[in-house]
Design an enzyme around this catalytic site. Structure first.
Site, PDB file in Angstrom:
ATOM      1  N   GLU A 119     -21.197   6.557  39.568  1.00  0.00           N
ATOM      2  CA  GLU A 119     -20.024   6.929  39.672  1.00  0.00           C
ATOM      3  C   GLU A 119     -19.340   6.658  38.035  1.00  0.00           C
ATOM      4  O   GLU A 119     -19.825   6.001  37.514  1.00  0.00           O
ATOM      5  CB  GLU A 119     -19.024   6.033  40.485  1.00  0.00           C
ATOM      6  CG  GLU A 119     -17.524   5.808  40.332  1.00  0.00           C
ATOM      7  CD  GLU A 119     -16.774   4.726  40.944  1.00  0.00           C
ATOM      8  OE1 GLU A 119     -17.708   3.514  41.190  1.00  0.00           O
ATOM      9  OE2 GLU A 119     -15.965   4.861  41.752  1.00  0.00           O
ATOM     10  N   LYS A 152     -13.493  10.942  45.728  1.00  0.00           N
ATOM     11  CA  LYS A 152     -13.495   9.651  46.344  1.00  0.00           C
ATOM     12  C   LYS A 152     -12.473   9.438  47.130  1.00  0.00           C
ATOM     13  O   LYS A 152     -11.219   9.543  46.919  1.00  0.00           O
ATOM     14  CB  LYS A 152     -13.623   8.703  45.164  1.00  0.00           C
ATOM     15  CG  LYS A 152     -13.762   7.262  45.752  1.00  0.00           C
ATOM     16  CD  LYS A 152     -14.091   6.235  44.554  1.00  0.00           C
ATOM     17  CE  LYS A 152     -14.362   4.662  45.048  1.00  0.00           C
ATOM     18  NZ  LYS A 152     -14.345   3.980  43.794  1.00  0.00           N
ATOM     19  N   CYS A 202     -18.881   5.279  45.356  1.00  0.00           N
ATOM     20  CA  CYS A 202     -18.936   3.761  45.425  1.00  0.00           C
ATOM     21  C   CYS A 202     -18.165   3.159  46.792  1.00  0.00           C
ATOM     22  O   CYS A 202     -19.183   3.044  47.682  1.00  0.00           O
ATOM     23  CB  CYS A 202     -17.838   3.359  44.239  1.00  0.00           C
ATOM     24  SG  CYS A 202     -18.248   1.428  44.007  1.00  0.00           S
TER      25      CYS A 202
HETATM   26  N1  CDV Z   1     -16.072   1.306  42.015  1.00  0.00           N
HETATM   27  C1  CDV Z   1     -15.912   0.725  43.371  1.00  0.00           C
HETATM   28  O1  CDV Z   1     -15.314   1.458  44.291  1.00  0.00           O
HETATM   29  N2  CDV Z   1     -16.075  -0.660  43.648  1.00  0.00           N
HETATM   30  C2  CDV Z   1     -15.834  -1.413  44.717  1.00  0.00           C
HETATM   31  C3  CDV Z   1     -15.595  -2.859  44.418  1.00  0.00           C
HETATM   32  C4  CDV Z   1     -14.145  -2.986  43.824  1.00  0.00           C
HETATM   33  C5  CDV Z   1     -15.568  -3.659  45.802  1.00  0.00           C
HETATM   34  C6  CDV Z   1     -17.409  -1.456  45.493  1.00  0.00           C
HETATM   35  O2  CDV Z   1     -16.817  -1.131  46.811  1.00  0.00           O
HETATM   36  O3  CDV Z   1     -18.198  -1.486  45.068  1.00  0.00           O
END
Ligand code: CDV
Length: 308
Positions: free
Chosen positions: A46, A123, A168
């Site tokens: 990401e 996302k 993510c």
């Molecule tokens: N970049 C992200 O989405 N990070 C989140 C953190 C903040 C918990 C993740 O789910 O890894």
């Protein structure tokens, strides 16, 4: 056997001062290593082209937009697309996308082996907050800088496989995988930037963070009988540690490759897409076993409503 030799190209930290060109040079080195090792698909993290800027509170719109790409490919990333075509390796990476009509998304693209973009995902599950939060050890301002993705959870047929993308925080939400599972997904590729410590609970450190990340991806792989490739940007970024833990997971939920470092590191695994068939035709044959008459709350209600 329908094999894709996948390179999970974990990246070490991108510092605030690093230029896109410097970062792309590291991505090119990983791509060349991947090609030498026989990969036909390389997955990067990401926001691969920049530092994880949502940790910084920014008010000036022009300062915000300098972290975004208004076209893809662009001058800085063109060498990556050119090299991908030359080496006949498909690539996928995340970046901050600024659209022509001014929308901001946290996006990921996938190319074919000729370097043509064939798929884009934006996302959907944006973690964090939109205003400065004194209660946190550090900020996570994704809700300030990005809009939730507007493309849903599509899948694409490319490389003789059904491929979907997540970014993510999406990897923690079973609904996201299931929507792709219902479209027959065989490979989910995703990148992440996960702080090594929970900004709202200092007792939740790297060991637990790695466990939750792996738990989410292995469970989803098994429950949808799909490969899952999760790729970190890791290490100390501008004084803020990000965890590594990149993995390749098979459709039985087993981790078949795992990163050992918090730096630029390539994991390689020959993934047979046909391995996803057995689970899809037996225990997770959705058509035979799902009971949608009991799942209504999943789409009709967002948060918890207590009735007892
Ligand atoms: N970049 C992200 O989405 N990070 C989140 C953190 C903040 C918990 C993740 O789910 O890894």
């Amino acid at each position: 056997m329908r094999k894709i030799v996948i390179g999970a190209a974990q990246m070490g930290p991108n510092q605030k001062a690093d230029s896109r060109e410097t970062i792309v040079a590291r991505m090119l080195a990983l791509l060349e290593e991947a090609a030498r090792k026989g990969c036909t698909l390389v997955v990067y993290p990401e926001l691969a082209l920049t530092t994880f800027f949502p940790r910084w509170y920014i008010e000036d719109p022009a300062e915000i937009d300098r972290w975004f790409e208004s076209e893809m490919p662009n001058a800085a990333t063109q060498p990556l697309f050119d090299k991908a075509r030359e080496l006949q390796v498909a690539i996928s990476f995340g970046y901050a996308e600024l659209t022509a009509d001014g929308h901001h998304f946290n996006s990921q693209i996938l190319t074919d082996r000729d370097g043509n973009i064939v798929a884009k995902y934006r996302k959907i599950h944006l973690p964090g907050h939109s205003e400065w939060d004194d209660e946190r050890a550090f900020q996570h301002l994704e809700k300030r800088y990005f809009e939730p993705g507007d493309l849903g959870f599509p899948v694409w047929r490319t490389q003789d496989a059904v491929i979907g993308m997540l970014i993510c925080n999406d990897r923690r939400w079973p609904e996201a995988y299931r929507v792709m599972g219902l479209q027959g997904v065989e490979l989910v590729i995703l990148g992440y930037n996960t702080p090594s410590v929970n900004s709202q609970n200092s007792a939740e450190g790297e060991e637990q963070r790695l466990y939750h990340s792996e738990l989410s991806m292995t469970a989803a792989a098994y429950q949808n009988s799909t490969w899952v490739v999760g790729v970190a940007k890791a290490g100390d970024e501008d004084g803020h540690p990000l965890m590594g833990g990149s993995i390749i997971v098979d459709p039985n939920g087993y981790v078949v490759a795992r990163a050992k470092t918090d730096g630029d590191e390539l994991l390689v695994h020959e993934c047979d897409m046909d391995l996803s068939v057995f689970g899809k035709e037996t225990i997770f044959d959705f058509a035979r076993h799902r009971r949608i008459e009991h799942y209504g709350l999943i789409t009709s209600q967002t948060g918890v409503v207590r009735k007892v």
